[in-house]
Design a protein around this motif. Sequence first.
Motif, PDB file in Angstrom:
ATOM      1  N   THR A  70      10.633   6.522   7.085  1.00 18.22           N
ATOM      2  CA  THR A  70       9.279   7.007   6.875  1.00 18.22           C
ATOM      3  C   THR A  70       8.622   6.170   5.787  1.00 18.22           C
ATOM      4  N   CYS A  71       7.501   5.534   6.108  1.00 19.70           N
ATOM      5  CA  CYS A  71       6.760   4.748   5.123  1.00 19.70           C
ATOM      6  C   CYS A  71       6.255   5.693   4.035  1.00 19.70           C
ATOM      7  N   GLN A  72       6.533   5.365   2.774  1.00 21.80           N
ATOM      8  CA  GLN A  72       6.165   6.263   1.674  1.00 21.80           C
ATOM      9  C   GLN A  72       4.693   6.129   1.279  1.00 21.80           C
ATOM     10  N   ARG A  73       3.964   5.201   1.925  1.00 24.32           N
ATOM     11  CA  ARG A  73       2.550   5.068   1.641  1.00 24.32           C
ATOM     12  C   ARG A  73       1.728   5.874   2.650  1.00 24.32           C
ATOM     13  N   CYS A  74       2.073   5.752   3.942  1.00 22.11           N
ATOM     14  CA  CYS A  74       1.272   6.435   4.966  1.00 22.11           C
ATOM     15  C   CYS A  74       2.043   7.569   5.643  1.00 22.11           C
ATOM     16  N   MET A  75       3.319   7.735   5.278  1.00 29.41           N
ATOM     17  CA  MET A  75       4.167   8.795   5.816  1.00 29.41           C
ATOM     18  C   MET A  75       4.334   8.706   7.339  1.00 29.41           C
ATOM     19  N   LEU A 133       8.274   0.935   2.740  1.00 31.67           N
ATOM     20  CA  LEU A 133       6.829   0.734   2.879  1.00 31.67           C
ATOM     21  C   LEU A 133       6.588  -0.247   4.011  1.00 31.67           C
ATOM     22  N   HIS A 134       5.567   0.006   4.811  1.00 32.01           N
ATOM     23  CA  HIS A 134       5.176  -0.974   5.809  1.00 32.01           C
ATOM     24  C   HIS A 134       4.900  -2.308   5.110  1.00 32.01           C
ATOM     25  N   ALA A 135       5.461  -3.391   5.620  1.00 35.14           N
ATOM     26  CA  ALA A 135       5.278  -4.695   4.980  1.00 35.14           C
ATOM     27  C   ALA A 135       3.869  -5.213   5.209  1.00 35.14           C
ATOM     28  N   SER A 139      -0.180  -2.463   9.580  1.00 34.48           N
ATOM     29  CA  SER A 139       0.737  -1.506  10.190  1.00 34.48           C
ATOM     30  C   SER A 139       0.675  -0.162   9.491  1.00 34.48           C
ATOM     31  N   CYS A 140       0.075  -0.153   8.326  1.00 32.04           N
ATOM     32  CA  CYS A 140       0.156   1.027   7.474  1.00 32.04           C
ATOM     33  C   CYS A 140      -1.049   1.932   7.724  1.00 32.04           C
ATOM     34  N   GLY A 141      -0.779   3.175   8.054  1.00 34.43           N
ATOM     35  CA  GLY A 141      -1.828   4.102   8.460  1.00 34.43           C
ATOM     36  C   GLY A 141      -2.873   4.367   7.398  1.00 34.43           C
ATOM     37  N   VAL A 142      -2.549   4.153   6.131  1.00 37.90           N
ATOM     38  CA  VAL A 142      -3.488   4.457   5.054  1.00 37.90           C
ATOM     39  C   VAL A 142      -4.777   3.660   5.211  1.00 37.90           C
TER      40      VAL A 142
HETATM   41 ZN   LIG Z   1       2.737   2.722   5.998  1.00 36.08          ZN
END
Ligand SMILES: [Zn+2]
Length: 167
Positions: A70-75, A133-135, A139-142
């Motif tokens: 689970t990405c800790q930025r966008c979950m 974290l998404h690299a 890719s990162c939902g945030v």
């Molecule tokens: Zn992410």
Amino acid sequence: MPDGWSRSLDAEQLADRRSDIDFSIPLPALPRIAPLLARAEGGAQGKASFAREQSLAVVDLTVDAQLTLTCQRCMRPMPWPVASRARIALVGDVDAADAVAPEFETVIAPGGRITVGELVEEELLLALPVVALHARPESCGVLLADGPEEETQKPFAGLADLLKRGP
Ligand SMILES: [Zn+2]
């Protein structure tokens, strides 16, 4: 021997016999990995080749795995592939581990017994990021319009109250 990875084995005997064990382990079956997975799926495949080096029981371990963390930025879920190769010395206790040459990782085999599953689990834990974290930002939902729910702003939340009050 489909579940060979979960059997408790004698490390010294494996080393003396130069045993090779191929494995394919469902990740949710590993108790220390399962809670880290975003989805209860994926597997770890590879081979454990045991041998004796001087007085040590050692194992050459190759692991290929596809974890979903689970990405800790966008979950949101993010793939975390692992391809590792390690030389591991199997020792009876912490004191014995101190004496092992630095080119080896060490795993403590209580009473001289291990399971291949434990070795794989140890290796996967070493290969995990401290914080997932998404690299790539895209890719990162945030950074997308529809972020995680707890972050969603509700600009019109107070509008109903305003209208009710009227002029
Ligand atoms: Zn992410």
